[in-house]
Design an enzyme around this catalytic site. Structure first.
Site, PDB file in Angstrom:
ATOM      1  N   ASP A  49      60.056  -5.818 -27.985  1.00 19.31           N
ATOM      2  CA  ASP A  49      61.043  -6.440 -27.105  1.00 19.31           C
ATOM      3  C   ASP A  49      61.183  -5.618 -25.834  1.00 19.31           C
ATOM      4  OD1 ASP A  49      61.954  -8.510 -29.018  1.00 19.31           O
ATOM      5  OD2 ASP A  49      62.716  -6.778 -30.131  1.00 19.31           O
ATOM      6  N   ASP A  51      64.189  -4.861 -23.286  1.00 16.28           N
ATOM      7  CA  ASP A  51      65.616  -4.998 -23.037  1.00 16.28           C
ATOM      8  C   ASP A  51      65.961  -4.436 -21.663  1.00 16.28           C
ATOM      9  OD1 ASP A  51      65.906  -6.072 -25.561  1.00 16.28           O
ATOM     10  OD2 ASP A  51      66.358  -4.141 -26.489  1.00 16.28           O
ATOM     11  N   ASP A 140      72.200   5.646 -29.206  1.00 20.69           N
ATOM     12  CA  ASP A 140      72.164   6.367 -30.474  1.00 20.69           C
ATOM     13  C   ASP A 140      71.278   7.608 -30.445  1.00 20.69           C
ATOM     14  OD1 ASP A 140      69.865   4.841 -30.254  1.00 20.69           O
ATOM     15  OD2 ASP A 140      70.225   3.647 -32.041  1.00 20.69           O
TER      16      ASP A 140
END
Length: 437
Positions: A49, A51, A140
Site C-alpha cells: 500500500d 499511504d 508506532d
C-alpha cells in the site's frame, strides 16, 4: 536525506498515489508518502500500500477529491478511490491534551475531533491533529516514522528509523508499555514486522509484551480477525506463530488452545505448527489458502474433545454431537476472533466431512467426491494422518487418494453455482380472472 542520497524514485510510486500527492501540494498543503511504503522502498521491497500524510483536515481532503470517502471513528481517514485502488490519506496526528485542558484550537468546533481512552489505556478515539513532528512521535515504530516529500523528493526521518533499519532493529517510539496500552494490537504488529523484515525486536520494545498480552482481550474480535489474516495469510505464518507463542499472544487469540499448547510435544501444538508450515509452502508455490481451512485445523481438537464430552453426557450419536460441538466452539472462538459466516460454514463442513469420509462404500463414496468441500476435507484428513501418525487415518487417506484417481469427477458435477437452463423456458400458467358469483 536529500534525493541524491536515497534510492526512491517517482517511477517507484503508482500513478494514483502521485495524483493525490500533487493535488494536495498544488492546493497549498503538505503531502508526504509515509510509513511502510517508504520503509519498504528503502529495503528494495515492493510495498503493498501507499499511504499519504498531510496537514489538510479530512473535510479539506474531501473538498479536493470528488472520489473521496471519509471513514473511521477511532481516527478519521480519507480514502481516495480509483476503481479498485484506494489511496489512504491521514491528517497529521497531534498529542493528546490532558482531561483538564481545553480542546486544542486546531480542532473543529462541533466535530468529534477529540481523544478518548478506556480504563485500560486503550485509545477509543484519536482525532487530535497536529504537525508532522507530532505525527512522527505518534507513530508506532521508528522504521515507520519515515516521510517522503513530494515538494523536494527528500526523506524526513524523525526517529532514527534509517539507522534502526541498518542495524536490523525494530524499536517502538516512546515508552513501550504506554504505547502497547494505547493500542495492544501493536504487540501483534511488532511480531509481524520483525518476521516480515527480518528485524530483531529491540530489548525494551520486547520486554513488556508478555506481561501485557492479556490486553488483547479488550480488542474487538472483528479487528483481531483482520490481524489474523495479516499474520497467517503470508509466507511467514510458521515464524509468526512461533513468535506469538513465545510472547504469550497466540493463546490470547485462541484461548481454547491455552492449556494444550503448553507442551510442544502435544498433538495440538504439532497440528498448529504443521498447518502453518503447509500454509507457507502453498503460498510460496503461489497456491491459495482459505481461512476456513486454517480455522478448521486450529480448532479441530478442541471441537473433537467437546464432542466426546457431549456424547458421554447425553448419549447422542457422533454426528449430532459433532454438529452441536462445532456450533459451540465457533461461538466461543468468535468472542476472541470473529469468524464471518463465509468461513465458519465451510469450516464446519470440513469437520463434519471427517465423519463421512469413513464411509467407503462405492455408492456413498462417489457422492462424496462431488461435495463442494470434499477437496478441503480430504486435505485435512491427510494433515491429521501426518500429525497424528495414525495408521487408520493413513489408510483412509490412501483410499481416497486412489479412489479419486480411479473416479475423476466430471467438471459439471463439481459445479456449485446456479444451474444453467438447457431446455426451453416454461411459461407461467395464466391467472384465472375472478368473477362475481
Amino acid at each position: 536525506m536529500p534525493r541524491s542520497e536515497h534510492p526512491i524514485s517517482r517511477q517507484d510510486i503508482p500513478e494514483n498515489a502521485l495524483k493525490v500527492l500533487y493535488r494536495l501540494h498544488k492546493a497549498g498543503f503538505e503531502a508526504y508518502l509515509v510509513g511502510g511504503c517508504v520503509r519498504d522502498l528503502l529495503l528494495g521491497v515492493t510495498p503493498k500500500d501507499f499511504d499519504v500524510a498531510t496537514n489538510a483536515s479530512p473535510e479539506q481532503i474531501k473538498a479536493l477529491f470528488r472520489n473521496c470517502r471519509l471513514i473511521g471513528r477511532r481516527f478519521r481517514l480519507a480514502h481516495i478511490v480509483y476503481g479498485r485502488d484506494i489511496i489512504e490519506v491521514a491528517t497529521f496526528r497531534g498529542h493528546h491534551p490532558d482531561e483538564e485542558d481545553e480542546q486544542p484550537a486546531s480542532q473543529e468546533k462541533g466535530k468529534e475531533n477529540v481523544s478518548k481512552q478506556s480504563d485500560h489505556g486503550l485509545l477509543l478515539r484519536d482525532n487530535v491533529y497536529g504537525t508532522i513532528e507530532e505525527d512522527a512521535e505518534r507513530r508506532d515504530f521508528t522504521v515507520n516514522a519515515l516521510y517522503y516529500s513530494i515538494a523536494d523528493f527528500a526523506i524526513y526521518d524523525f526517529a532514527n528509523g534509517i539507522a534502526d533499519l541498518e542495524q536490523g532493529l525494530l524499536r517502538l517510539i516512546g515508552d513501550p508499555e504506554q504505547r502497547y496500552r494505547e493500542d495492544p494490537v501493536r504487540m501483534l504488529r511488532a511480531v509481524r514486522f520483525a518476521t516480515k523484515l527480518g528485524l530483531r525486536i529491540e530489548e525494551h520494545t520486547a520486554a513488556p509484551i508478555h506481561p501485557l498480552a492479556s490486553l488483547l482481550d479488550h480488542i474487538p474480535p472483528a479487528r483481531l480477525f483482520e490481524e489474523f489474516l495479516k499474520l497467517f495469510l503470508n509466507e511467514r505464518a510458521e515464524a509468526n506463530f512461533e513468535q506469538l507463542h513465545h510472547y504469550g499472544l497466540f493463546t490470547r487469540m485462541f484461548p481454547l488452545l491455552r492449556s494444550a499448547l503448553k507442551q510442544s510435544t502435544s498433538v495440538e501444538y504439532k497440528m498448529v505448527q504443521q498447518v502453518f508450515a503447509d500454509t507457507d509452502a502453498r503460498l510460496r508455490s503461489e497456491k491459495g489458502v482459505n481461512p476456513a481451512y486454517l480455522f478448521a485445523a486450529l480448532l479441530w481438537y478442541p471441537m473433537q474433545a467437546h464432542a466426546e464430552e457431549i456424547m458421554a453426557e447425553g448419549g447422542l450419536a457422533e454426528f449430532d454431537a459433532f454438529a452441536i460441538s462445532a456450533a459451540d466452539v465457533v461461538g466461543r472462538q468468535s468472542r476472541s476472533i470473529s469468524i464471518p459466516k463465509r468461513f465458519s460454514l465451510p469450516m464446519r463442513d470440513i469437520w463434519m466431512l471427517q465423519l463421512r469420509l469413513r464411509q467407503t462404500h462405492p455408492r456413498r463414496a462417489i457422492r462424496l467426491l462431488s461435495h463442494p468441500k470434499f477437496r478441503a476435507a480430504y486435505d485435512f484428513l491427510l494433515l491429521r494422518a501426518k500429525v497424528e501418525g495414525n495408521s487408520e487415518l493413513q489408510e483412509l487417506g490412501d483410499f481416497w487418494t486412489q479412489y479419486q484417481k480411479k473416479n475423476p469427477v466430471p467438471e459439471a458435477s463439481t459445479h456449485t453455482g446456479p444451474r444453467k437452463r438447457t431446455g426451453p423456458r416454461r411459461g407461467r400458467r395464466p391467472r384465472r380472472k375472478k368473477t362475481d358469483d
